[in-house]
Design a protein around this motif. Sequence first.
Motif, PDB file in Angstrom:
ATOM      1  N   MET A 141       0.992  -1.144   0.320  1.00  0.00           N
ATOM      2  CA  MET A 141      -0.416  -0.161  -0.073  1.00  0.00           C
ATOM      3  C   MET A 141       1.055   1.505   0.139  1.00  0.00           C
ATOM      4  O   MET A 141       1.931   1.075   0.560  1.00  0.00           O
ATOM      5  N   ALA A 142       0.310   2.095  -1.350  1.00  0.00           N
ATOM      6  CA  ALA A 142       1.190   3.564  -1.300  1.00  0.00           C
ATOM      7  C   ALA A 142       0.732   4.894  -0.722  1.00  0.00           C
ATOM      8  O   ALA A 142      -0.647   5.097  -1.020  1.00  0.00           O
ATOM      9  N   ASP A 143       1.370   5.194   0.200  1.00  0.00           N
ATOM     10  CA  ASP A 143       0.547   6.672   1.072  1.00  0.00           C
ATOM     11  C   ASP A 143       0.689   7.654   0.046  1.00  0.00           C
ATOM     12  O   ASP A 143       1.673   8.603  -0.232  1.00  0.00           O
ATOM     13  N   TRP A 144      -0.164   8.476  -0.872  1.00  0.00           N
ATOM     14  CA  TRP A 144      -0.288   9.203  -1.271  1.00  0.00           C
ATOM     15  C   TRP A 144      -0.738  10.867  -1.324  1.00  0.00           C
ATOM     16  O   TRP A 144      -0.661  11.271  -2.014  1.00  0.00           O
ATOM     17  N   GLY A 145      -1.312  10.967   0.030  1.00  0.00           N
ATOM     18  CA  GLY A 145      -1.422  11.801   0.408  1.00  0.00           C
ATOM     19  C   GLY A 145      -0.417  13.099   0.894  1.00  0.00           C
ATOM     20  O   GLY A 145      -0.886  14.232   0.474  1.00  0.00           O
ATOM     21  N   PRO A 146       1.182  13.014   1.328  1.00  0.00           N
ATOM     22  CA  PRO A 146       1.716  13.763   1.088  1.00  0.00           C
ATOM     23  C   PRO A 146       2.176  14.175  -0.531  1.00  0.00           C
ATOM     24  O   PRO A 146       2.586  15.640  -0.182  1.00  0.00           O
ATOM     25  N   VAL A 147       1.864  13.451  -1.162  1.00  0.00           N
ATOM     26  CA  VAL A 147       2.447  14.144  -2.789  1.00  0.00           C
ATOM     27  C   VAL A 147       1.395  15.287  -3.369  1.00  0.00           C
ATOM     28  O   VAL A 147       1.598  15.477  -4.158  1.00  0.00           O
ATOM     29  N   VAL A 148      -0.285  14.474  -3.320  1.00  0.00           N
ATOM     30  CA  VAL A 148      -1.257  15.167  -3.492  1.00  0.00           C
ATOM     31  C   VAL A 148      -0.632  16.884  -2.734  1.00  0.00           C
ATOM     32  O   VAL A 148      -1.588  17.587  -4.146  1.00  0.00           O
ATOM     33  N   ILE A 149      -1.053  16.708  -1.551  1.00  0.00           N
ATOM     34  CA  ILE A 149      -1.148  17.882  -1.276  1.00  0.00           C
ATOM     35  C   ILE A 149       0.259  19.401  -1.183  1.00  0.00           C
ATOM     36  O   ILE A 149       0.102  19.644  -1.567  1.00  0.00           O
ATOM     37  N   ALA A 150       1.414  17.973  -1.415  1.00  0.00           N
ATOM     38  CA  ALA A 150       2.389  19.127  -2.404  1.00  0.00           C
ATOM     39  C   ALA A 150       2.150  19.651  -2.995  1.00  0.00           C
ATOM     40  O   ALA A 150       2.363  20.430  -3.642  1.00  0.00           O
ATOM     41  N   VAL A 151       1.822  18.671  -4.300  1.00  0.00           N
ATOM     42  CA  VAL A 151       1.212  19.260  -5.944  1.00  0.00           C
ATOM     43  C   VAL A 151       0.583  20.204  -5.954  1.00  0.00           C
ATOM     44  O   VAL A 151       0.462  21.016  -6.471  1.00  0.00           O
ATOM     45  N   VAL A 152      -0.507  20.308  -5.063  1.00  0.00           N
ATOM     46  CA  VAL A 152      -2.043  20.876  -5.227  1.00  0.00           C
ATOM     47  C   VAL A 152      -1.562  22.202  -4.511  1.00  0.00           C
ATOM     48  O   VAL A 152      -1.532  23.554  -4.654  1.00  0.00           O
ATOM     49  N   LEU A 153      -0.475  22.110  -3.435  1.00  0.00           N
ATOM     50  CA  LEU A 153      -0.126  23.759  -2.478  1.00  0.00           C
ATOM     51  C   LEU A 153       1.094  23.941  -3.944  1.00  0.00           C
ATOM     52  O   LEU A 153       0.837  25.669  -3.573  1.00  0.00           O
ATOM     53  N   PHE A 154       1.663  23.169  -4.421  1.00  0.00           N
ATOM     54  CA  PHE A 154       2.950  24.064  -5.280  1.00  0.00           C
ATOM     55  C   PHE A 154       2.224  25.223  -6.673  1.00  0.00           C
ATOM     56  O   PHE A 154       2.497  25.767  -6.748  1.00  0.00           O
ATOM     57  N   VAL A 155       1.562  24.283  -7.080  1.00  0.00           N
ATOM     58  CA  VAL A 155       0.333  25.273  -8.137  1.00  0.00           C
ATOM     59  C   VAL A 155      -0.309  26.123  -7.455  1.00  0.00           C
ATOM     60  O   VAL A 155      -0.383  26.774  -8.207  1.00  0.00           O
ATOM     61  N   LEU A 156      -1.069  26.067  -6.597  1.00  0.00           N
ATOM     62  CA  LEU A 156      -1.737  26.936  -5.613  1.00  0.00           C
ATOM     63  C   LEU A 156      -0.939  28.275  -5.893  1.00  0.00           C
ATOM     64  O   LEU A 156      -0.862  29.489  -5.889  1.00  0.00           O
ATOM     65  N   LEU A 157       0.415  28.143  -4.995  1.00  0.00           N
ATOM     66  CA  LEU A 157       1.327  28.668  -4.570  1.00  0.00           C
ATOM     67  C   LEU A 157       2.093  29.305  -5.248  1.00  0.00           C
ATOM     68  O   LEU A 157       3.447  30.132  -5.155  1.00  0.00           O
ATOM     69  N   THR A 158       2.192  29.062  -6.629  1.00  0.00           N
ATOM     70  CA  THR A 158       3.195  29.484  -7.296  1.00  0.00           C
ATOM     71  C   THR A 158       3.081  31.164  -7.794  1.00  0.00           C
ATOM     72  O   THR A 158       2.009  31.721  -8.108  1.00  0.00           O
ATOM     73  N   ILE A 171       1.913  21.613   7.866  1.00  0.00           N
ATOM     74  CA  ILE A 171       1.202  21.708   8.794  1.00  0.00           C
ATOM     75  C   ILE A 171      -0.090  20.175   8.637  1.00  0.00           C
ATOM     76  O   ILE A 171      -0.648  19.408   9.211  1.00  0.00           O
ATOM     77  N   LEU A 172       0.323  20.797   7.252  1.00  0.00           N
ATOM     78  CA  LEU A 172      -1.273  18.819   6.851  1.00  0.00           C
ATOM     79  C   LEU A 172      -0.194  18.140   6.453  1.00  0.00           C
ATOM     80  O   LEU A 172      -0.891  17.260   6.493  1.00  0.00           O
ATOM     81  N   VAL A 173       0.476  18.230   6.529  1.00  0.00           N
ATOM     82  CA  VAL A 173       1.461  16.385   6.820  1.00  0.00           C
ATOM     83  C   VAL A 173       2.068  16.149   7.573  1.00  0.00           C
ATOM     84  O   VAL A 173       1.132  14.528   8.398  1.00  0.00           O
ATOM     85  N   VAL A 174       2.584  16.352   8.432  1.00  0.00           N
ATOM     86  CA  VAL A 174       2.911  16.326   9.996  1.00  0.00           C
ATOM     87  C   VAL A 174       1.937  16.689  11.202  1.00  0.00           C
ATOM     88  O   VAL A 174       1.747  15.114  11.320  1.00  0.00           O
ATOM     89  N   VAL A 175       1.600  17.771  11.268  1.00  0.00           N
ATOM     90  CA  VAL A 175       0.567  18.186  12.219  1.00  0.00           C
ATOM     91  C   VAL A 175      -0.761  16.932  12.040  1.00  0.00           C
ATOM     92  O   VAL A 175      -0.781  16.067  12.972  1.00  0.00           O
ATOM     93  N   VAL A 176      -1.396  17.403  11.022  1.00  0.00           N
ATOM     94  CA  VAL A 176      -3.034  16.912  10.877  1.00  0.00           C
ATOM     95  C   VAL A 176      -2.666  15.822  10.089  1.00  0.00           C
ATOM     96  O   VAL A 176      -3.530  14.354  10.555  1.00  0.00           O
ATOM     97  N   GLY A 177      -1.617  14.308   9.106  1.00  0.00           N
ATOM     98  CA  GLY A 177      -1.497  13.519   9.627  1.00  0.00           C
ATOM     99  C   GLY A 177      -2.530  12.812   8.165  1.00  0.00           C
ATOM    100  O   GLY A 177      -3.043  12.126   8.239  1.00  0.00           O
ATOM    101  N   VAL A 178      -2.378  14.472   6.851  1.00  0.00           N
ATOM    102  CA  VAL A 178      -3.311  12.815   5.720  1.00  0.00           C
ATOM    103  C   VAL A 178      -2.799  12.069   5.065  1.00  0.00           C
ATOM    104  O   VAL A 178      -1.330  12.083   4.729  1.00  0.00           O
ATOM    105  N   HIS A 179      -3.463  10.994   5.290  1.00  0.00           N
ATOM    106  CA  HIS A 179      -3.598   9.549   4.405  1.00  0.00           C
ATOM    107  C   HIS A 179      -4.019   9.526   3.433  1.00  0.00           C
ATOM    108  O   HIS A 179      -5.423   9.579   3.223  1.00  0.00           O
TER     109      HIS A 179
END
Length: 69
Positions: A1-18, A57-65
């Motif tokens: 099983m792969a955890d895609w939470g950090p990848v999805v959050i990183a891509v979305v934030l990268f696009v929104l915060l460019t 905050i989203l990956v470490v503290v909240v722990g989105v998976h």
Amino acid sequence: MADWGPVVIAVVLFVLLTPGLLFQLPGNGRVVEFGNMRTSGLSILVHAVIYFGLITILVVVVGVHISTG
């Protein structure tokens, strides 16, 4: 099983915060400019700090998976 939470959050934030795509903080003429497609070194630094804070905050503290498989 792969955890895609950090990848999805990183891509979305990268696009929104460019810098310059949706908004630029600080702008060239004003504090905030929207959709100007230009950037500066200070703007890149500010957006990088915001990106780092939100992803921490989203990956470490909240722990989105998002699990697959």
